[in-house]
Design a protein around this motif. Structure first.
Motif, PDB file in Angstrom:
ATOM      1  N   UNK A   9       0.848  -1.184   0.000  1.00 39.47           N
ATOM      2  CA  UNK A   9       0.000   0.000   0.000  1.00 39.47           C
ATOM      3  C   UNK A   9       0.882   1.231   0.000  1.00 39.47           C
ATOM      4  N   UNK A  10       0.279   2.360  -0.332  1.00 38.74           N
ATOM      5  CA  UNK A  10       1.005   3.616  -0.454  1.00 38.74           C
ATOM      6  C   UNK A  10       1.039   4.330   0.894  1.00 38.74           C
ATOM      7  N   UNK A  11       2.190   4.825   1.288  1.00 38.66           N
ATOM      8  CA  UNK A  11       2.269   5.509   2.574  1.00 38.66           C
ATOM      9  C   UNK A  11       3.389   6.518   2.630  1.00 38.66           C
ATOM     10  N   UNK A  12       3.343   7.362   3.656  1.00 36.77           N
ATOM     11  CA  UNK A  12       4.392   8.350   3.884  1.00 36.77           C
ATOM     12  C   UNK A  12       5.347   7.854   4.969  1.00 36.77           C
ATOM     13  N   UNK A  13       6.612   8.132   4.806  1.00 38.69           N
ATOM     14  CA  UNK A  13       7.599   7.771   5.807  1.00 38.69           C
ATOM     15  C   UNK A  13       7.380   8.560   7.094  1.00 38.69           C
ATOM     16  N   UNK A  14       7.131   9.852   6.945  1.00 39.60           N
ATOM     17  CA  UNK A  14       6.847  10.719   8.089  1.00 39.60           C
ATOM     18  C   UNK A  14       5.460  11.306   7.881  1.00 39.60           C
ATOM     19  N   UNK A  15       4.500  10.886   8.693  1.00 32.50           N
ATOM     20  CA  UNK A  15       3.115  11.313   8.515  1.00 32.50           C
ATOM     21  C   UNK A  15       2.887  12.777   8.844  1.00 32.50           C
TER      22      UNK A  15
ATOM     23  N   UNK B  54       3.554  -0.383  11.256  1.00 31.85           N
ATOM     24  CA  UNK B  54       4.711   0.111  11.994  1.00 31.85           C
ATOM     25  C   UNK B  54       4.894   1.606  11.758  1.00 31.85           C
ATOM     26  N   UNK B  55       4.700   2.026  10.521  1.00 33.64           N
ATOM     27  CA  UNK B  55       4.914   3.427  10.175  1.00 33.64           C
ATOM     28  C   UNK B  55       3.940   4.342  10.907  1.00 33.64           C
ATOM     29  N   UNK B  56       2.740   3.832  11.202  1.00 26.55           N
ATOM     30  CA  UNK B  56       1.767   4.636  11.927  1.00 26.55           C
ATOM     31  C   UNK B  56       2.252   4.915  13.347  1.00 26.55           C
ATOM     32  N   UNK B  57       3.134   4.042  13.847  1.00 25.50           N
ATOM     33  CA  UNK B  57       3.681   4.256  15.183  1.00 25.50           C
ATOM     34  C   UNK B  57       5.000   5.020  15.129  1.00 25.50           C
ATOM     35  N   UNK B  58       5.476   5.277  13.898  1.00 29.83           N
ATOM     36  CA  UNK B  58       6.828   5.820  13.755  1.00 29.83           C
ATOM     37  C   UNK B  58       6.949   7.256  14.232  1.00 29.83           C
ATOM     38  N   UNK B  59       5.847   7.961  14.466  1.00 24.71           N
ATOM     39  CA  UNK B  59       5.936   9.323  14.976  1.00 24.71           C
ATOM     40  C   UNK B  59       6.109   9.340  16.491  1.00 24.71           C
ATOM     41  N   UNK B  60       6.045   8.169  17.129  1.00 25.82           N
ATOM     42  CA  UNK B  60       6.313   8.104  18.558  1.00 25.82           C
ATOM     43  C   UNK B  60       7.778   8.452  18.785  1.00 25.82           C
TER      44      UNK B  60
ATOM     45  N   UNK C  53      18.706  12.426  23.178  1.00 24.74           N
ATOM     46  CA  UNK C  53      17.930  13.066  22.116  1.00 24.74           C
ATOM     47  C   UNK C  53      16.642  12.304  21.871  1.00 24.74           C
ATOM     48  N   UNK C  54      15.605  13.022  21.413  1.00 28.77           N
ATOM     49  CA  UNK C  54      14.323  12.393  21.098  1.00 28.77           C
ATOM     50  C   UNK C  54      13.962  12.672  19.647  1.00 28.77           C
ATOM     51  N   UNK C  55      13.699  11.583  18.893  1.00 30.79           N
ATOM     52  CA  UNK C  55      13.313  11.709  17.486  1.00 30.79           C
ATOM     53  C   UNK C  55      12.329  10.591  17.143  1.00 30.79           C
ATOM     54  N   UNK C  56      11.511  10.779  16.077  1.00 33.19           N
ATOM     55  CA  UNK C  56      10.661   9.678  15.602  1.00 33.19           C
ATOM     56  C   UNK C  56      11.538   8.529  15.107  1.00 33.19           C
ATOM     57  N   UNK C  57      10.973   7.346  15.050  1.00 36.56           N
ATOM     58  CA  UNK C  57      11.722   6.164  14.631  1.00 36.56           C
ATOM     59  C   UNK C  57      12.352   6.365  13.257  1.00 36.56           C
ATOM     60  N   UNK C  58      11.557   6.903  12.317  1.00 34.70           N
ATOM     61  CA  UNK C  58      12.073   7.075  10.954  1.00 34.70           C
ATOM     62  C   UNK C  58      13.267   8.010  10.921  1.00 34.70           C
ATOM     63  N   UNK C  59      13.276   9.020  11.790  1.00 32.73           N
ATOM     64  CA  UNK C  59      14.399   9.951  11.835  1.00 32.73           C
ATOM     65  C   UNK C  59      15.641   9.265  12.410  1.00 32.73           C
ATOM     66  N   UNK C  60      15.435   8.398  13.418  1.00 30.04           N
ATOM     67  CA  UNK C  60      16.564   7.655  13.961  1.00 30.04           C
ATOM     68  C   UNK C  60      17.156   6.726  12.905  1.00 30.04           C
ATOM     69  N   UNK C  61      16.283   6.066  12.139  1.00 32.68           N
ATOM     70  CA  UNK C  61      16.755   5.161  11.089  1.00 32.68           C
ATOM     71  C   UNK C  61      17.610   5.931  10.084  1.00 32.68           C
ATOM     72  N   UNK C  62      17.151   7.139   9.729  1.00 30.40           N
ATOM     73  CA  UNK C  62      17.905   7.957   8.779  1.00 30.40           C
ATOM     74  C   UNK C  62      19.238   8.387   9.371  1.00 30.40           C
ATOM     75  N   UNK C  63      19.209   8.858  10.621  1.00 31.68           N
ATOM     76  CA  UNK C  63      20.427   9.340  11.268  1.00 31.68           C
ATOM     77  C   UNK C  63      21.462   8.236  11.453  1.00 31.68           C
ATOM     78  N   UNK C  64      20.977   7.046  11.782  1.00 28.50           N
ATOM     79  CA  UNK C  64      21.889   5.939  12.047  1.00 28.50           C
ATOM     80  C   UNK C  64      22.303   5.196  10.780  1.00 28.50           C
ATOM     81  N   UNK C  65      21.681   5.544   9.656  1.00 28.07           N
ATOM     82  CA  UNK C  65      22.009   4.892   8.397  1.00 28.07           C
ATOM     83  C   UNK C  65      21.633   3.426   8.388  1.00 28.07           C
ATOM     84  N   UNK C  66      20.539   3.089   9.072  1.00 30.49           N
ATOM     85  CA  UNK C  66      20.137   1.693   9.188  1.00 30.49           C
ATOM     86  C   UNK C  66      19.190   1.286   8.075  1.00 30.49           C
ATOM     87  N   UNK C  67      19.041  -0.007   7.892  1.00 32.03           N
ATOM     88  CA  UNK C  67      18.108  -0.548   6.921  1.00 32.03           C
ATOM     89  C   UNK C  67      16.737  -0.664   7.579  1.00 32.03           C
TER      90      UNK C  67
END
Length: 219
Positions: free
Chosen positions: A131-137, A156-162, A169-183
């Protein structure tokens, strides 16, 4: 009509002038016209004479239909996704407008008026499970913030703004994934195994070099 050119009976594109429209104070002269499609239209004489208006708007509609159907995808799931995205952002009567357009979420300029651009950037849906979705809602619909995801990943992405707190530091999950360069899929799999959010975001431990391992083994 002294001093005013009589346009009655003249054709301008798809429009034929049938009579002068009632005069309005301080307004340019307007004319009653009939379009080839059968619709009536009241058009300013200047717009007729300079060619700016040549139909009751049906010509514009026909052009839009042709532009969006030449790609052969007007009955596709991708087309429905594109239309739904715009409805959520710009139609106050849409059931999901309150959580999209009502919150200021918009569609990027590249996609807003061009389905071909949307299709070129997103590609076809990989499978019926996607399905189609946004990384950061919290952000707009754009190539950088959208992807095709499975239902599980979307959940999972719906919870990613937690917000997740690590290292002060506090960031959404998607931002941590980007910062850490994780898959992203690696994080999904870890969560599926029952790991906490913080544990799932830990970088993988480097594998020991096989040569080093052998050199350290007892002789």
């Amino acid at each position: 009509m002294e001093g005013l050119k009589n346009l009655v009976g003249q054709r301008f594109g798809r429009l034929v002038v049938v009579s002068r429209a009632p005069k309005e104070p301080r307004k340019t002269a307007k004319w009653n016209c009939v379009c080839d499609c059968g619709s009536a239209a009241v058009v300013a004489g200047s717009s007729l004479l300079n060619g700016r208006t040549q139909s009751c708007k049906c010509k514009r509609v026909d052009f839009a239909k042709k532009a969006f159907t030449d790609h052969g995808k007007s009955d596709s799931i991708e087309w429905d996704v594109w239309q739904g995205m715009k409805q959520r952002c710009y139609n106050p009567n849409n059931s999901r407008y309150a959580i999209c357009g009502g919150l200021g979420i918009r569609v990027c300029e590249r996609w807003l008026e061009s389905f071909p651009n949307f299709l070129a950037d997103m590609g076809e849906r990989p499978s019926p499970d996607h399905r189609f979705g946004r990384l950061d809602t919290r952000k707009d619909y754009s190539p950088e913030n959208c992807h095709w995801v499975t239902a599980k990943e979307h959940s999972f992405n719906r919870r990613s703004t937690v917000l997740v707190e690590m290292n002060g530091e506090s960031h959404p999950i998607t931002e941590w994934i980007r910062r850490l360069g994780m898959n992203t899929s690696t994080v999904y799999k870890r969560l599926a195994r029952g790991l906490s959010l913080v544990e799932a975001l830990q970088p993988p431990k480097p594998r020991k070099n096989s040569a080093q391992a052998k050199s350290r083994s007892p002789s």
